[in-house]
Design a protein around this motif. Structure first.
Motif, PDB file in Angstrom:
ATOM      1  N   SER A  38       0.835  -1.190   0.000  1.00  0.00           N
ATOM      2  CA  SER A  38       0.000   0.000   0.000  1.00  0.00           C
ATOM      3  C   SER A  38       0.879   1.252   0.000  1.00  0.00           C
ATOM      4  O   SER A  38       1.348   1.685   1.040  1.00  0.00           O
ATOM      5  N   PRO A  39       1.078   1.842  -1.145  1.00  0.00           N
ATOM      6  CA  PRO A  39       1.936   3.021  -1.212  1.00  0.00           C
ATOM      7  C   PRO A  39       1.349   4.234  -0.484  1.00  0.00           C
ATOM      8  O   PRO A  39       2.038   5.207  -0.266  1.00  0.00           O
ATOM      9  N   ASN A  40       0.071   4.176  -0.103  1.00  0.00           N
ATOM     10  CA  ASN A  40      -0.567   5.299   0.571  1.00  0.00           C
ATOM     11  C   ASN A  40      -0.548   5.173   2.094  1.00  0.00           C
ATOM     12  O   ASN A  40      -1.205   5.921   2.783  1.00  0.00           O
ATOM     13  N   CYS A  41       0.207   4.199   2.612  1.00  0.00           N
ATOM     14  CA  CYS A  41       0.282   3.983   4.054  1.00  0.00           C
ATOM     15  C   CYS A  41       1.165   5.048   4.697  1.00  0.00           C
ATOM     16  O   CYS A  41       2.211   5.400   4.187  1.00  0.00           O
ATOM     17  N   VAL A  42       0.713   5.555   5.847  1.00  0.00           N
ATOM     18  CA  VAL A  42       1.478   6.559   6.561  1.00  0.00           C
ATOM     19  C   VAL A  42       1.744   6.047   7.981  1.00  0.00           C
ATOM     20  O   VAL A  42       0.813   5.774   8.724  1.00  0.00           O
ATOM     21  N   VAL A  43       3.005   5.889   8.319  1.00  0.00           N
ATOM     22  CA  VAL A  43       3.407   5.516   9.673  1.00  0.00           C
ATOM     23  C   VAL A  43       4.511   6.489  10.058  1.00  0.00           C
ATOM     24  O   VAL A  43       5.509   6.596   9.354  1.00  0.00           O
ATOM     25  N   ASP A  44       4.306   7.217  11.137  1.00  0.00           N
ATOM     26  CA  ASP A  44       5.346   8.183  11.492  1.00  0.00           C
ATOM     27  C   ASP A  44       6.600   7.470  11.995  1.00  0.00           C
ATOM     28  O   ASP A  44       6.549   6.329  12.445  1.00  0.00           O
ATOM     29  N   ARG A  45       7.719   8.170  11.891  1.00  0.00           N
ATOM     30  CA  ARG A  45       9.014   7.589  12.231  1.00  0.00           C
ATOM     31  C   ARG A  45       9.085   7.193  13.696  1.00  0.00           C
ATOM     32  O   ARG A  45       9.689   6.187  14.033  1.00  0.00           O
ATOM     33  N   ALA A  46       8.472   7.977  14.567  1.00  0.00           N
ATOM     34  CA  ALA A  46       8.512   7.673  15.998  1.00  0.00           C
ATOM     35  C   ALA A  46       7.802   6.352  16.291  1.00  0.00           C
ATOM     36  O   ALA A  46       8.286   5.543  17.087  1.00  0.00           O
ATOM     37  N   THR A  47       6.682   6.116  15.646  1.00  0.00           N
ATOM     38  CA  THR A  47       5.949   4.865  15.839  1.00  0.00           C
ATOM     39  C   THR A  47       6.751   3.689  15.310  1.00  0.00           C
ATOM     40  O   THR A  47       6.864   2.657  15.969  1.00  0.00           O
ATOM     41  N   LYS A  48       7.331   3.852  14.139  1.00  0.00           N
ATOM     42  CA  LYS A  48       8.134   2.773  13.569  1.00  0.00           C
ATOM     43  C   LYS A  48       9.333   2.472  14.463  1.00  0.00           C
ATOM     44  O   LYS A  48       9.666   1.317  14.712  1.00  0.00           O
ATOM     45  N   ARG A  49       9.977   3.510  14.994  1.00  0.00           N
ATOM     46  CA  ARG A  49      11.124   3.340  15.884  1.00  0.00           C
ATOM     47  C   ARG A  49      10.692   2.622  17.163  1.00  0.00           C
ATOM     48  O   ARG A  49      11.356   1.708  17.633  1.00  0.00           O
ATOM     49  N   TRP A  50       9.536   3.009  17.736  1.00  0.00           N
ATOM     50  CA  TRP A  50       9.046   2.370  18.948  1.00  0.00           C
ATOM     51  C   TRP A  50       8.725   0.899  18.682  1.00  0.00           C
ATOM     52  O   TRP A  50       9.048   0.036  19.502  1.00  0.00           O
ATOM     53  N   LEU A  51       8.097   0.609  17.559  1.00  0.00           N
ATOM     54  CA  LEU A  51       7.774  -0.780  17.222  1.00  0.00           C
ATOM     55  C   LEU A  51       9.043  -1.623  17.086  1.00  0.00           C
ATOM     56  O   LEU A  51       9.100  -2.753  17.563  1.00  0.00           O
ATOM     57  N   ARG A  52      10.053  -1.061  16.430  1.00  0.00           N
ATOM     58  CA  ARG A  52      11.324  -1.782  16.287  1.00  0.00           C
ATOM     59  C   ARG A  52      11.940  -2.035  17.660  1.00  0.00           C
ATOM     60  O   ARG A  52      12.374  -3.142  17.971  1.00  0.00           O
ATOM     61  N   PHE A  53      11.970  -1.006  18.512  1.00  0.00           N
ATOM     62  CA  PHE A  53      12.519  -1.141  19.859  1.00  0.00           C
ATOM     63  C   PHE A  53      11.778  -2.221  20.637  1.00  0.00           C
ATOM     64  O   PHE A  53      12.394  -3.110  21.232  1.00  0.00           O
ATOM     65  N   GLN A  54      10.452  -2.157  20.643  1.00  0.00           N
ATOM     66  CA  GLN A  54       9.668  -3.115  21.414  1.00  0.00           C
ATOM     67  C   GLN A  54       9.866  -4.538  20.902  1.00  0.00           C
ATOM     68  O   GLN A  54       9.945  -5.478  21.687  1.00  0.00           O
ATOM     69  N   ASN A  55       9.994  -4.691  19.591  1.00  0.00           N
ATOM     70  CA  ASN A  55      10.259  -5.995  19.010  1.00  0.00           C
ATOM     71  C   ASN A  55      11.614  -6.523  19.492  1.00  0.00           C
ATOM     72  O   ASN A  55      11.739  -7.695  19.861  1.00  0.00           O
ATOM     73  N   LEU A  56      12.628  -5.658  19.510  1.00  0.00           N
ATOM     74  CA  LEU A  56      13.953  -6.063  19.987  1.00  0.00           C
ATOM     75  C   LEU A  56      13.930  -6.397  21.478  1.00  0.00           C
ATOM     76  O   LEU A  56      14.586  -7.356  21.916  1.00  0.00           O
ATOM     77  N   VAL A  57      13.181  -5.640  22.273  1.00  0.00           N
ATOM     78  CA  VAL A  57      13.048  -5.933  23.707  1.00  0.00           C
ATOM     79  C   VAL A  57      12.441  -7.318  23.892  1.00  0.00           C
ATOM     80  O   VAL A  57      12.936  -8.129  24.683  1.00  0.00           O
TER      81      VAL A  57
END
Length: 149
Positions: A38-57
């Motif tokens: 979906s090229p029209n998807c919008v996810v802000d950088r802070a949310t993506k960063r938090w998701l990556r962090f939580q996944n790593l935790v």
């Protein structure tokens, strides 16, 4: 309990975006799938960063299990990847540390490594405080506040 976040997909030009709940353990894969499909998807950088962090935790906690060696648990790949996030990880780690309250996890190595690498003048933990994880957490939280985190 796994954390979750909402991803909003839809056209920026008109349609109301429909939220999709994404479980943290699947977060990075889901984000990548949504971006590709979906090229029209919008996810802000802070949310993506938090998701990556939580996944790593989550990965780090699974891999370490009941490991008692701080050195060994700090050398696990997910923990090293959190350190690799650099200063972007600091507010996330400090938030996690604060949420853990009287039972703080082993975030001290990551905090020290990131803050020293970025010349952020980390706090000095006295010999009398080493091993007192609650006290060390409090010192780091006060440091974070003084640094604007």
């Amino acid at each position: 309990m796994a954390a979750s976040a909402l991803l909003y997909t839809g056209s920026i030009t008109g349609a109301i975006a429909q939220p999709q709940e994404v479980r943290t353990s699947d977060a990075e894969k889901s984000i990548d799938t949504v971006f590709t499909s979906s090229p029209n998807c919008v996810v802000d950088r802070a949310t993506k960063r938090w998701l990556r962090f939580q996944n790593l935790v989550d990965e780090w906690q699974r891999e370490r299990g009941a490991m008692s060696s701080i050195t060994e648990m700090s050398m696990l790949t997910p923990y090293q990847n959190i350190i690799g996030m650099g200063v972007d990880a600091l507010p996330l780690i400090l938030t996690k540390l604060k949420a853990e309250g009287d039972d703080p996890d082993q975030w001290f190595w990551a905090l020290l490594t990131i803050s020293e690498a970025n010349d952020l003048n980390p706090p000095q933990i006295g010999e009398e405080d080493r091993g007192d994880f609650r006290k060390m957490a409090q010192i780091w939280l006060e440091w974070g506040k003084s640094q604007g985190y």
